[in-house]
Design an enzyme around this catalytic site. Structure first.
Site, PDB file in Angstrom:
ATOM      1  N   ARG A 210      50.520  39.232  25.726  1.00 34.25           N
ATOM      2  CA  ARG A 210      49.968  40.370  25.852  1.00 34.25           C
ATOM      3  C   ARG A 210      50.637  41.310  24.834  1.00 34.25           C
ATOM      4  O   ARG A 210      49.770  42.243  24.309  1.00 34.25           O
ATOM      5  CB  ARG A 210      49.909  40.854  27.414  1.00 34.25           C
ATOM      6  CG  ARG A 210      49.203  40.336  28.499  1.00 34.25           C
ATOM      7  CD  ARG A 210      49.096  41.154  29.645  1.00 34.25           C
ATOM      8  NE  ARG A 210      50.352  40.896  30.567  1.00 34.25           N
ATOM      9  CZ  ARG A 210      50.379  39.915  31.426  1.00 34.25           C
ATOM     10  NH1 ARG A 210      49.447  39.155  31.791  1.00 34.25           N
ATOM     11  NH2 ARG A 210      51.684  39.549  31.957  1.00 34.25           N
ATOM     12  N   PHE A 226      37.044  36.698  31.083  1.00 33.51           N
ATOM     13  CA  PHE A 226      37.851  36.373  32.334  1.00 33.51           C
ATOM     14  C   PHE A 226      39.120  37.130  32.281  1.00 33.51           C
ATOM     15  O   PHE A 226      40.031  36.633  32.433  1.00 33.51           O
ATOM     16  CB  PHE A 226      38.080  34.947  32.189  1.00 33.51           C
ATOM     17  CG  PHE A 226      37.295  33.926  31.755  1.00 33.51           C
ATOM     18  CD1 PHE A 226      36.246  33.251  32.606  1.00 33.51           C
ATOM     19  CD2 PHE A 226      36.991  33.442  30.193  1.00 33.51           C
ATOM     20  CE1 PHE A 226      35.400  32.407  32.163  1.00 33.51           C
ATOM     21  CE2 PHE A 226      36.056  32.551  29.926  1.00 33.51           C
ATOM     22  CZ  PHE A 226      35.512  32.100  30.886  1.00 33.51           C
ATOM     23  N   ASP A 248      34.477  39.966  33.859  1.00 36.75           N
ATOM     24  CA  ASP A 248      34.876  39.312  34.696  1.00 36.75           C
ATOM     25  C   ASP A 248      33.813  39.092  35.920  1.00 36.75           C
ATOM     26  O   ASP A 248      33.121  40.184  35.926  1.00 36.75           O
ATOM     27  CB  ASP A 248      36.094  39.748  35.511  1.00 36.75           C
ATOM     28  CG  ASP A 248      37.028  38.906  36.311  1.00 36.75           C
ATOM     29  OD1 ASP A 248      37.968  37.940  35.584  1.00 36.75           O
ATOM     30  OD2 ASP A 248      36.699  38.613  37.391  1.00 36.75           O
ATOM     31  N   SER A 249      33.964  38.178  36.828  1.00 36.95           N
ATOM     32  CA  SER A 249      32.844  38.279  37.761  1.00 36.95           C
ATOM     33  C   SER A 249      33.124  38.834  39.092  1.00 36.95           C
ATOM     34  O   SER A 249      32.626  38.604  39.943  1.00 36.95           O
ATOM     35  CB  SER A 249      32.199  36.898  37.917  1.00 36.95           C
ATOM     36  OG  SER A 249      33.351  36.076  38.451  1.00 36.95           O
ATOM     37  N   ALA A 278      30.830  34.873  32.863  1.00 35.76           N
ATOM     38  CA  ALA A 278      31.388  34.702  31.280  1.00 35.76           C
ATOM     39  C   ALA A 278      30.399  33.959  30.514  1.00 35.76           C
ATOM     40  O   ALA A 278      30.144  34.443  29.235  1.00 35.76           O
ATOM     41  CB  ALA A 278      32.606  34.578  31.372  1.00 35.76           C
ATOM     42  N   ASP A 298      40.826  33.580  28.386  1.00 35.32           N
ATOM     43  CA  ASP A 298      41.751  33.375  29.315  1.00 35.32           C
ATOM     44  C   ASP A 298      41.025  32.947  30.583  1.00 35.32           C
ATOM     45  O   ASP A 298      41.140  33.528  31.585  1.00 35.32           O
ATOM     46  CB  ASP A 298      42.933  34.233  29.311  1.00 35.32           C
ATOM     47  CG  ASP A 298      44.052  34.030  30.417  1.00 35.32           C
ATOM     48  OD1 ASP A 298      44.170  32.588  30.348  1.00 35.32           O
ATOM     49  OD2 ASP A 298      44.447  34.768  31.037  1.00 35.32           O
ATOM     50  N   CYS A 338      45.024  26.919  31.301  1.00 38.72           N
ATOM     51  CA  CYS A 338      45.949  26.979  32.095  1.00 38.72           C
ATOM     52  C   CYS A 338      45.934  25.711  33.137  1.00 38.72           C
ATOM     53  O   CYS A 338      46.531  25.524  34.045  1.00 38.72           O
ATOM     54  CB  CYS A 338      46.062  28.138  33.066  1.00 38.72           C
ATOM     55  SG  CYS A 338      44.677  28.405  34.071  1.00 38.72           S
TER      56      CYS A 338
END
Length: 401
Positions: A210, A226, A248-249, A278, A298, A338
């Protein structure tokens, strides 16, 4: 007398090299009475001492090694030492934030234990039978050594069920005065709900990345896919981005994200929050000819296990190819995985294949990308050379050339 598990011939090589996991398929014999989470001695088929471990009768990871030192007992003093070492590491290396990962499981010699600090609140995950067995002692030591006002449990991850443990959450010590906390990171304030947010409430592992975004965003049009509660979005806006579109959802996550603009005195006209899938939006933007100076990918964990790798590789390739087609010349792509099951080599291969396909789809053989740097988690997420699974967060920063 402490119980013993015996490994098959040749199965001692990995744990002797200090990999902490003993898989069920490696165990060929048992001696003594063993209960879930209790300490066992691990021996080779020839009787050689390997380590002391926590036993998990339900998990495919049948035991997790606490210590390779035959003279070291696993007792209250052991956990006191391990936690003290972990906290000292963070005090030495982590600054400019009130959101810190204090304990990172295997990397701190405490397999299955996650502890994050948000100001004076600790949020813990007890994700293995061993740390569940020692929970009371661990909580007391954390209270003594951290001097935090509240210790909250978020042991609600699916991995608990694979350990034969029920999901659990709630206050363990003290009182949680507010379910929404404000933490500061590199001059930005973030809102965190430790009771129901992702993981323990925040993606602490992306702190350094960030900051990288904040340094690079001045004057740019940024797309953050995301985005969850807008960690990267706020960093880009704080860094001077002229526009940030965040996708984002989860409408609830986006609501928290937008409230943080006021908290940080950021002009809301520069931020657009989009509640949409997305994959669908990337396709729509690409077909509509949208162009960006920076795109951040991400996504959630597409490959929670090796069985999901084929599907995950396809998903990673699709989002990266779409993003690459929407970058302006000299535009930047920050892309992450991730998924612990996707190793660094496979991640690189997938991203580079996406770049090749982007050039083909654009019918532009000159479309290329320069790798500027690798991206990973911060120093409060230490990595062991003997435990590559701990290097779960992988990222690349690429520039369109």
């Amino acid at each position: 007398m402490q119980a013993t598990i015996i490994l098959g011939a040749g199965k001692e090589r990995s744990p002797m090299n200090h990999h902490p996991w003993i898989f069920a398929s490696a165990v060929v014999g048992y001696e003594g009475k063993i209960t879930s989470g209790s300490t066992v001695t691990v021996k080779s088929d020839s009787g050689r001492f390997i380590g002391r471990a926590a036993y998990s009768p339900m998990s495919q990871i049948r035991a997790r090694i606490w210590s390779w030192d035959e003279s070291e007992p696993i007792d209250h003093a052991f956990f006191k030492r391990k936690i003290a070492i972990a906290l000292a590491h963070r005090k030495k290396w982590v600054v400019q934030t009130s959101a810190i990962r204090l304990i990172f499981g295997e990397a701190d010699g405490l397999p299955g234990l996650i502890v994050d600090q948000y100001n004076q609140t600790l949020v813990c995950q007890f994700l293995s039978a061993g740390v569940e067995f020692w929970k009371e002692a661990i909580v007391q030591i954390l209270e003594d050594q951290s001097a935090c006002h509240c210790i909250y449990e978020r042991s609600d991850a699916a991995v608990r069920e694979r350990e034969g443990l029920s999901l659990a959450s709630g206050v363990l010590k003290g009182e949680l005065s507010d379910t929404e906390l404000t933490v500061q990171e590199n001059q930005i304030q973030y809102l965190i709900d430790p009771t129901k947010g992702h993981k323990t409430g925040f993606y602490i592992d992306q702190r350094d990345n960030r900051l990288e975004v904040a340094k690079l965003s001045s004057g740019l049009r940024v797309l953050n896919m995301f985005c969850y509660t807008g960690g990267f979005s706020l960093a880009a806006l704080q860094g001077g981005a002229r526009e940030v579109i965040s996708v984002d959802s989860s409408g609830d996550a986006l609501a928290i994200a937008s409230r943080q603009l006021t908290l940080n005195h950021i002009d809301p006209s520069k931020a657009k929050w989009v509640d949409e899938d997305a994959f669908d939006l990337l396709k729509k933007y690409r077909e509509g000819g949208e162009q960006f100076d920076m795109i951040i990918l991400d996504p959630p964990k597409f490959a929670p296990s090796a069985q999901h790798l084929l599907r995950a590789k396809k998903a990673y390739k699709e989002i990266n190819r779409s993003a690459m087609q929407m970058l302006r010349p000299n535009g930047l792509l920050l892309t992450f995985s991730c998924s612990g099951a996707m190793d660094l080599e496979l991640f690189d291969q997938t991203v580079f294949l996406a770049a090749q396909e982007a050039a083909t789809h654009q019918k532009d053989p000159k479309l290329g990308f320069r790798v500027l740097k690798r991206l990973t988690s911060g120093l409060d997420h230490p990595k062991l050379s003997s435990f590559p699974e701990g290097n779960y967060l992988k990222g690349l920063m690429l520039e369109r050339i």
